[in-house]
Design a protein around this motif. Structure first.
Motif, PDB file in Angstrom:
ATOM      1  N   LEU A   8      -7.263   5.742 -78.026  1.00 19.79           N
ATOM      2  CA  LEU A   8      -7.360   7.122 -78.484  1.00 19.79           C
ATOM      3  C   LEU A   8      -6.357   8.004 -77.752  1.00 19.79           C
ATOM      4  O   LEU A   8      -6.241   7.945 -76.522  1.00 19.79           O
ATOM      5  CB  LEU A   8      -8.774   7.654 -78.248  1.00 19.79           C
ATOM      6  N   ILE A   9      -5.624   8.812 -78.492  1.00 27.02           N
ATOM      7  CA  ILE A   9      -4.744   9.819 -77.894  1.00 27.02           C
ATOM      8  C   ILE A   9      -5.617  11.046 -77.636  1.00 27.02           C
ATOM      9  O   ILE A   9      -6.019  11.734 -78.569  1.00 27.02           O
ATOM     10  CB  ILE A   9      -3.563  10.165 -78.822  1.00 27.02           C
ATOM     11  N   GLU A  10      -5.919  11.298 -76.379  1.00 26.23           N
ATOM     12  CA  GLU A  10      -6.843  12.373 -76.024  1.00 26.23           C
ATOM     13  C   GLU A  10      -6.184  13.744 -75.959  1.00 26.23           C
ATOM     14  O   GLU A  10      -6.851  14.760 -76.098  1.00 26.23           O
ATOM     15  CB  GLU A  10      -7.534  12.053 -74.702  1.00 26.23           C
ATOM     16  N   THR A  11      -4.873  13.770 -75.730  1.00 27.63           N
ATOM     17  CA  THR A  11      -4.137  15.037 -75.708  1.00 27.63           C
ATOM     18  C   THR A  11      -2.886  14.878 -76.575  1.00 27.63           C
ATOM     19  O   THR A  11      -1.796  14.640 -76.065  1.00 27.63           O
ATOM     20  CB  THR A  11      -3.751  15.448 -74.269  1.00 27.63           C
ATOM     21  N   PRO A  12      -3.052  14.988 -77.892  1.00 26.59           N
ATOM     22  CA  PRO A  12      -1.917  14.785 -78.795  1.00 26.59           C
ATOM     23  C   PRO A  12      -0.818  15.822 -78.589  1.00 26.59           C
ATOM     24  O   PRO A  12      -1.074  16.957 -78.200  1.00 26.59           O
ATOM     25  CB  PRO A  12      -2.520  14.927 -80.188  1.00 26.59           C
ATOM     26  N   THR A  13       0.396  15.403 -78.863  1.00 20.19           N
ATOM     27  CA  THR A  13       1.559  16.284 -78.832  1.00 20.19           C
ATOM     28  C   THR A  13       1.998  16.549 -80.268  1.00 20.19           C
ATOM     29  O   THR A  13       1.493  15.923 -81.213  1.00 20.19           O
ATOM     30  CB  THR A  13       2.722  15.628 -78.074  1.00 20.19           C
ATOM     31  N   GLN A  53      -4.912  22.023 -76.646  1.00 17.20           N
ATOM     32  CA  GLN A  53      -6.139  22.637 -76.155  1.00 17.20           C
ATOM     33  C   GLN A  53      -7.255  22.132 -77.051  1.00 17.20           C
ATOM     34  O   GLN A  53      -7.255  22.407 -78.250  1.00 17.20           O
ATOM     35  CB  GLN A  53      -6.049  24.154 -76.248  1.00 17.20           C
ATOM     36  N   GLY A  54      -8.167  21.373 -76.498  1.00 14.83           N
ATOM     37  CA  GLY A  54      -9.234  20.824 -77.310  1.00 14.83           C
ATOM     38  C   GLY A  54     -10.275  20.118 -76.481  1.00 14.83           C
ATOM     39  O   GLY A  54     -10.287  20.210 -75.253  1.00 14.83           O
ATOM     40  N   GLN A  55     -11.121  19.401 -77.192  1.00 20.81           N
ATOM     41  CA  GLN A  55     -12.210  18.708 -76.546  1.00 20.81           C
ATOM     42  C   GLN A  55     -12.516  17.418 -77.300  1.00 20.81           C
ATOM     43  O   GLN A  55     -12.130  17.268 -78.453  1.00 20.81           O
ATOM     44  CB  GLN A  55     -13.466  19.589 -76.485  1.00 20.81           C
ATOM     45  N   PRO A  56     -13.234  16.497 -76.646  1.00 21.12           N
ATOM     46  CA  PRO A  56     -13.621  15.260 -77.335  1.00 21.12           C
ATOM     47  C   PRO A  56     -14.557  15.569 -78.493  1.00 21.12           C
ATOM     48  O   PRO A  56     -15.302  16.554 -78.474  1.00 21.12           O
ATOM     49  CB  PRO A  56     -14.358  14.467 -76.259  1.00 21.12           C
ATOM     50  N   LEU A  57     -14.504  14.727 -79.492  1.00 24.00           N
ATOM     51  CA  LEU A  57     -15.384  14.855 -80.652  1.00 24.00           C
ATOM     52  C   LEU A  57     -15.875  13.450 -80.979  1.00 24.00           C
ATOM     53  O   LEU A  57     -15.128  12.638 -81.529  1.00 24.00           O
ATOM     54  CB  LEU A  57     -14.616  15.449 -81.840  1.00 24.00           C
ATOM     55  N   ASP A  58     -17.099  13.156 -80.577  1.00 25.74           N
ATOM     56  CA  ASP A  58     -17.652  11.826 -80.777  1.00 25.74           C
ATOM     57  C   ASP A  58     -18.609  11.848 -81.962  1.00 25.74           C
ATOM     58  O   ASP A  58     -19.528  12.664 -82.017  1.00 25.74           O
ATOM     59  CB  ASP A  58     -18.384  11.347 -79.520  1.00 25.74           C
ATOM     60  N   GLY A  77      -8.967  20.111 -81.661  1.00 21.99           N
ATOM     61  CA  GLY A  77      -8.316  21.171 -80.900  1.00 21.99           C
ATOM     62  C   GLY A  77      -7.109  21.716 -81.626  1.00 21.99           C
ATOM     63  O   GLY A  77      -7.013  21.614 -82.851  1.00 21.99           O
ATOM     64  N   GLU A  78      -6.181  22.253 -80.846  1.00 19.33           N
ATOM     65  CA  GLU A  78      -5.030  22.905 -81.455  1.00 19.33           C
ATOM     66  C   GLU A  78      -3.783  22.803 -80.595  1.00 19.33           C
ATOM     67  O   GLU A  78      -3.854  22.643 -79.375  1.00 19.33           O
ATOM     68  CB  GLU A  78      -5.337  24.376 -81.728  1.00 19.33           C
ATOM     69  N   ILE A  79      -2.673  22.891 -81.274  1.00 13.44           N
ATOM     70  CA  ILE A  79      -1.362  23.070 -80.660  1.00 13.44           C
ATOM     71  C   ILE A  79      -0.745  24.260 -81.371  1.00 13.44           C
ATOM     72  O   ILE A  79      -0.750  24.323 -82.601  1.00 13.44           O
ATOM     73  CB  ILE A  79      -0.462  21.829 -80.847  1.00 13.44           C
TER      74      ILE A  79
END
Length: 116
Positions: A8-13, A53-58, A77-79
Motif C-alpha cells: 500500500l502507498i500510504e502517502t501518495p504523490t 494530507q490524509g489518513q488510513p481508510l480500512d 486524503g488530498e494533494i
C-alpha cells in the motif's frame, strides 16, 4: 488503494496518482501508454504540489469465492496543486469516471477535482 510492488502507498504523490490513472485507462482500453507514462513522470517533477494530507481508510468486504471477509486497506486524503492541474487535467478528468487503483469494482479509488 494504490499499490506499488504489492504494498500500500500510504502517502501518495502526484506521480503515484497520475501513474495509477494511466494504468486504469490502459486496463480499460487494452492499450499500453509507455510514452505517456514517461511524459507524465517528467511533468510531475516540475509541477508544484503540497504533501499528501490524509489518513488510513480500512474497509472490509465479503468475498464470495473465498467465503470470507477480506480487509481492504487504503488511504483517503488530498494533494493540492497550487498552479492547477495543467496538462494533467484530461487525465484526472478521466480518472473521476474510471477511478484509481485497486478495489475500483468495490467503489474505491474515487478521484475528485476541486477548484479552490
Amino acid at each position: 488503494r494504490l499499490l506499488r510492488q504489492k504494498q500500500l502507498i500510504e502517502t501518495p504523490t502526484l506521480a503515484d496518482l497520475a501513474i495509477a490513472a494511466i494504468r486504469r485507462i490502459e486496463a480499460l482500453s487494452g492499450q499500453t501508454c509507455s510514452d505517456l507514462k514517461q511524459a507524465v513522470l517528467d511533468e510531475t517533477r516540475t509541477r508544484p504540489t503540497t504533501l499528501w494530507q490524509g489518513q488510513p481508510l480500512d474497509l472490509v468486504r465479503y468475498s464470495g469465492s473465498q467465503k470470507a471477509e477480506i480487509d481492504m486497506y487504503g488511504v483517503s486524503g488530498e494533494i493540492k496543486l497550487p498552479t492547477g492541474p495543467g496538462p494533467f487535467w484530461p487525465l484526472f478528468a478521466a480518472a473521476q469516471w474510471t477511478h484509481l487503483g485497486k478495489g475500483t469494482v468495490c467503489g474505491l479509488g474515487q478521484l475528485i477535482i476541486e477548484n479552490l
